[in-house]
Write an enzyme that holds these catalytic residues in place. Structure first.
Site, short mmCIF file in Angstrom:
data_model
loop_
_atom_site.label_atom_id
_atom_site.label_comp_id
_atom_site.label_asym_id
_atom_site.label_seq_id
_atom_site.Cartn_x
_atom_site.Cartn_y
_atom_site.Cartn_z
N CYS A 56 3.21 1.68 2.97
CA CYS A 56 4.50 0.99 2.95
C CYS A 56 5.54 1.82 2.20
CB CYS A 56 4.37 -0.37 2.28
SG CYS A 56 3.13 -1.43 3.01
N ASP A 93 19.16 -22.77 -4.57
CA ASP A 93 19.48 -21.41 -4.15
C ASP A 93 20.96 -21.16 -3.99
OD1 ASP A 93 19.73 -23.02 -1.88
OD2 ASP A 93 19.63 -21.24 -0.63
N ASP A 97 16.77 -28.60 -4.54
CA ASP A 97 17.78 -28.54 -3.51
C ASP A 97 17.04 -28.53 -2.17
OD1 ASP A 97 20.30 -28.03 -2.28
OD2 ASP A 97 19.67 -25.95 -2.07
N CYS A 139 0.84 -1.20 0.00
CA CYS A 139 0.00 0.00 0.00
C CYS A 139 0.87 1.25 0.00
CB CYS A 139 -0.90 0.01 1.23
SG CYS A 139 0.07 0.10 2.75
N ASP A 197 24.58 -24.83 -6.10
CA ASP A 197 23.58 -25.19 -7.11
C ASP A 197 23.81 -24.49 -8.43
OD1 ASP A 197 22.04 -26.81 -5.36
OD2 ASP A 197 21.24 -24.99 -4.45
#
Lengths: 51, 714
Positions: free
Chosen positions: B29, B609, B428, B26, B613
């Site tokens: 924020c 992540d 993962d 909003c 990986d």
């Protein structure tokens, strides 16, 4: 025919104004965050915005 | 350097870093972030981009990402660094295309205005005047707006190949030249409007396409940032001196302080400490290492200073090896041909052939070169690939807009094409199926006053476990207690005085941990009572992991776990989720498994992540990473999902499949239109009016069809 001589340049000029305005606003970054612009109108600005 | 030093010592230009903040919803924020964040030390300014849910933070160069994430934390937002993920920053190429589109659109509208007058009966002098004005507008506009196509066509021709831009350039140039000739001799028809509209629609497609193309991934660059720029080298006399990473040599002895990243691989000679290996192995719990153990560049020394003897520097380091693997893997995937390119390969020869045939046919029929050329141009214009050029990008941009609102950033349009084909999912564990950060167990056994003390103690430390405690208690409505004499002892914990009590949050002493110690991290809390409270930490599963995997399986993507973590830790998770899993995999193992699956004819979706990986993400048919992933993970992945939920994965798969359906429909529409219109053009029945109407209609139908995706993807 005389009307046209006057109206066509006017029409072109208006179109050109729109084009220039669009290019200017593009350069100024006004299309970077359309959703945010809609939200920002609701922010009460009691002080100047940060930076 | 802590950020308190930074704010005082630093004067100069701020650097900018982008963060994803998925919880913004909003105007409040936006205001909160933009006002409160610059009040944090070291931060100069913050600018919210609500459309992409990102914040650009201008900060002191000494301030690192974790510091800024803590600053977000302090004002109540969860932020994730966005190095290299889908950049909304408009590239210079995109701006150029938008300018060309604006010019072409402007010119097309004005020329169309004049053309409509001609079609509706302007005759004689008036028509002549209108044609001249059209030429005056159209010729410079075509010269400007057509450049992206002319340049690309010229490059293709010089290289001895053709592409979609060659027929476009020929069509536009011929149509403009022929119209100019008609204008000079006072002919009946001019094609300026057709040429300009063709350019406008095609440029619209190009602009959309350009918006989709993410920045080229440069994983190796992100890796280098992860290693330390240098280290303290001990000399024979016992003194120490800072040297840059390039100057290190095998055999050097380094002093690595707590909180410092290692610049080289080495063997620990003195001291023992815990190391955060999450970057390399994906293992979230810090690993204890003592004299004789190896330590790897890029890992973080968490607790105590150690002396290290260097065994590998520069390109020989483990981290550089991962970078090489990734580059190799990414190259093998770049052979994928986008669906639009495959279509255009078919398209260009067919169009040239048809135009050539029409010209030849009419010449043979004795129509004269002028008439024959007009027909050939009509064929080139009516087969205008504008519907074809819009078919893919419009659908992709519409979907990416909806996906963005669901917290999914797509880095590359071809990712959607590849995701639609995926038939299995490899995940993962740490950081992907789990949250990748410790979550305390058993806080509910503490009383209200005790929680207040714990919160106050946790606020005094920057240790990862203290941060985890603070976050866990932040949601509760217990304010921090007032403590006095707060002392933080590095490697030990925090001690303080609460009234008459001595309270502490510290490392558990030997014997305090239960005998079944499964290696989970723990802290001991000395609070109001006699016996210390032991709080254990686990890496919790993402809240909707089971549901997301079930949805994936229903979509025809059975999942399995592929982790660098210990076998037993993987088994615990795979049993809970009911999917097969494998542990103890090194980055090269993961990549080899993926390549084997691809060779076996599968199209694996890889979700991961960590740095470990990276090669697998690059090798997979398509890959996704959470926004909490390392820079490398984000660089290598095609799609980044924000927030703590895995539900984005099945959503993305459904969206990708819906997109491909719409793209195929669009191609069918565009081709169907050509099948109807081309015979008319070849028969010489097409006037500029019919060409203009047919062309815009086909493009608009394709756009309208693509817009349906907005409601279909949820």
């Amino acid at each position: 025919m005389n009307g046209l001589l006057f109206l066509i340049p006017v029409a072109l000029l208006l179109g050109l104004t729109g084009l220039v305005a669009f290019l200017w606003s593009l350069r100024a970054g006004q299309f970077d965050d359309p959703d945010g612009a809609a939200m920002r109108i609701l922010i009460e600005d009691d002080d100047s915005p940060a930076s | 350097m802590s950020y308190h030093d930074a704010s005082e010592a630093w004067t100069g230009t701020p650097v900018e870093t982008r963060f994803a903040v998925p919880d913004m919803h909003c105007a409040g924020c936006i205001a909160k972030i933009e006002r409160l964040l610059p009040a944090q030390p070291g931060i100069e300014g913050a600018r919210v981009n609500f459309s992409s849910k990102t914040v650009t933070v201008a900060h002191a160069p000494a301030l690192e990402e974790p510091d800024i994430i803590r600053a977000f934390d302090a004002i109540g937002f969860e932020a994730q660094s966005l190095q290299g993920a889908a950049s909304q920053a408009r590239s210079a190429a995109l701006k150029r295309l938008i300018r060309a589109l604006a010019v072409a659109g402007f010119a097309a509208m004005n020329v169309m205005l004049l053309s409509v007058s001609v079609w509706s009966g302007a005759d004689g002098n008036a028509r002549h005047l209108f044609h001249w004005i059209s030429a005056l507008i159209a010729i410079p506009a075509v010269a400007y707006a057509g450049r992206p196509f002319f340049e690309s066509a010229f490059r293709a021709l010089r290289a001895g190949t053709t592409n979609m831009d060659v027929p476009i350039s020929i069509g536009v140039t011929l149509a403009t030249g022929m119209s100019f000739y008609e204008t000079i001799v006072g002919g009946e028809h001019a094609w300026f409007d057709g040429a300009l509209m063709l350019l406008a629609f095609l440029l619209a497609g190009r602009v959309l396409d350009e918006m989709m193309r993410g920045r080229a991934a440069s994983g190796a660059e992100a890796l280098v940032r992860r290693t330390a720029p240098g280290a303290m080298r001990l000399d024979a006399a016992g003194g120490s001196q800072w040297v840059s990473a390039d100057a290190l040599a095998v055999g050097d002895r380094l002093l690595v302080a707590a909180g410092e990243r290692l610049a080289a691989d080495g063997i620990i000679e003195q001291g023992s400490s815990r190391f955060d290996l999450s970057l390399l192995t994906g293992e979230s719990a810090p690993v204890v290492a003592g004299p004789g153990d190896t330590a790897t560049a890029g890992t973080l020394n968490l607790e105590a200073p150690v002396t290290l003897r260097v065994t590998a520097v520069g390109e020989a380091r483990t981290i550089a090896e991962i970078a090489r693997l990734m580059e190799g893997a990414a190259q093998s995937r770049s052979h994928y041909v986008r669906i639009a390119d495959r279509a255009s390969r078919l398209y260009a020869p067919v169009v040239h052939l048809l135009a050539g045939l029409s010209f030849a046919g009419w010449m043979i029929a004795g129509a004269g070169w002028h008439q024959s050329l007009l027909v050939a141009i009509a064929v080139l214009i009516i087969t205008c690939p504008c519907a074809l050029g819009l078919a893919v990008p419009v659908a992709q941009v519409v979907v990416c807009g909806t996906m963005m609102r669901a917290g999914l950033l797509v880095k590359d349009g071809s990712a959607l094409e590849r995701l639609a084909q995926a038939d299995e999912a490899l995940l993962d564990k740490t950081g992907t199926l789990t949250l990748g950060r410790p979550v305390p167990d058993g806080l509910e056994t503490l009383g209200e006053a005790e929680r207040g003390i714990v919160r106050a103690l946790a606020m005094a430390s920057r240790h990862p476990l203290a941060i985890a405690l603070r976050q866990a208690l932040g949601g509760a409505d217990v304010g921090p207690a007032t403590l006095t004499d707060v002392v933080e002892k590095p490697g030990e914990g925090v001690e303080a005085r609460y009234g008459d009590h001595l309270v502490a949050m510290r490392r558990p002493r030997p014997g305090e941990l239960p005998a079944d110690g499964d290696g989970r991290a723990a802290v001991a809390l000395d609070l109001l009572g006699e016996a210390p409270h032991i709080i254990r930490f686990t890496d919790a599963l993402r809240p909707d992991a089971a549901d997301a995997l079930a949805q994936l399986a229903a979509l025809g993507l059975p999942a399995r776990i592929m982790s660098g973590d210990r076998e037993d830790a993987v088994k615990a998770v795979s049993d809970r989720l009911g999917i097969p899993g494998e542990g103890d995999m090194r980055p090269a193992d993961k990549m080899a498994l993926l390549e084997a699956r691809i060779a076996a004819g599968h199209r694996p979706l890889m979700v991961g992540d960590g740095l470990n990986d990276g090669p697998a993400l690059a090798a997979a048919h398509v890959s996704m990473a959470p926004a909490s992933a390392s820079d490398v993970g984000q660089q290598a992945a095609d799609i980044v999902f924000l927030g703590d939920r895995l539900g984005g994965i099945p959503v993305a798969v459904r969206a990708a499949r819906a997109t491909m359906r719409v793209v195929r429909e669009n191609f069918a529409l565009a081709v169907g239109y050509n099948v109807l219109a081309v015979p008319l053009a070849m028969a010489g029945k097409v006037t500029p009016l019919i060409a203009a109407v047919a062309m815009s209609t086909s493009s608009l139908i394709v756009i309208a069809n693509s817009l349906r995706l907005r409601w279909k993807v949820k």
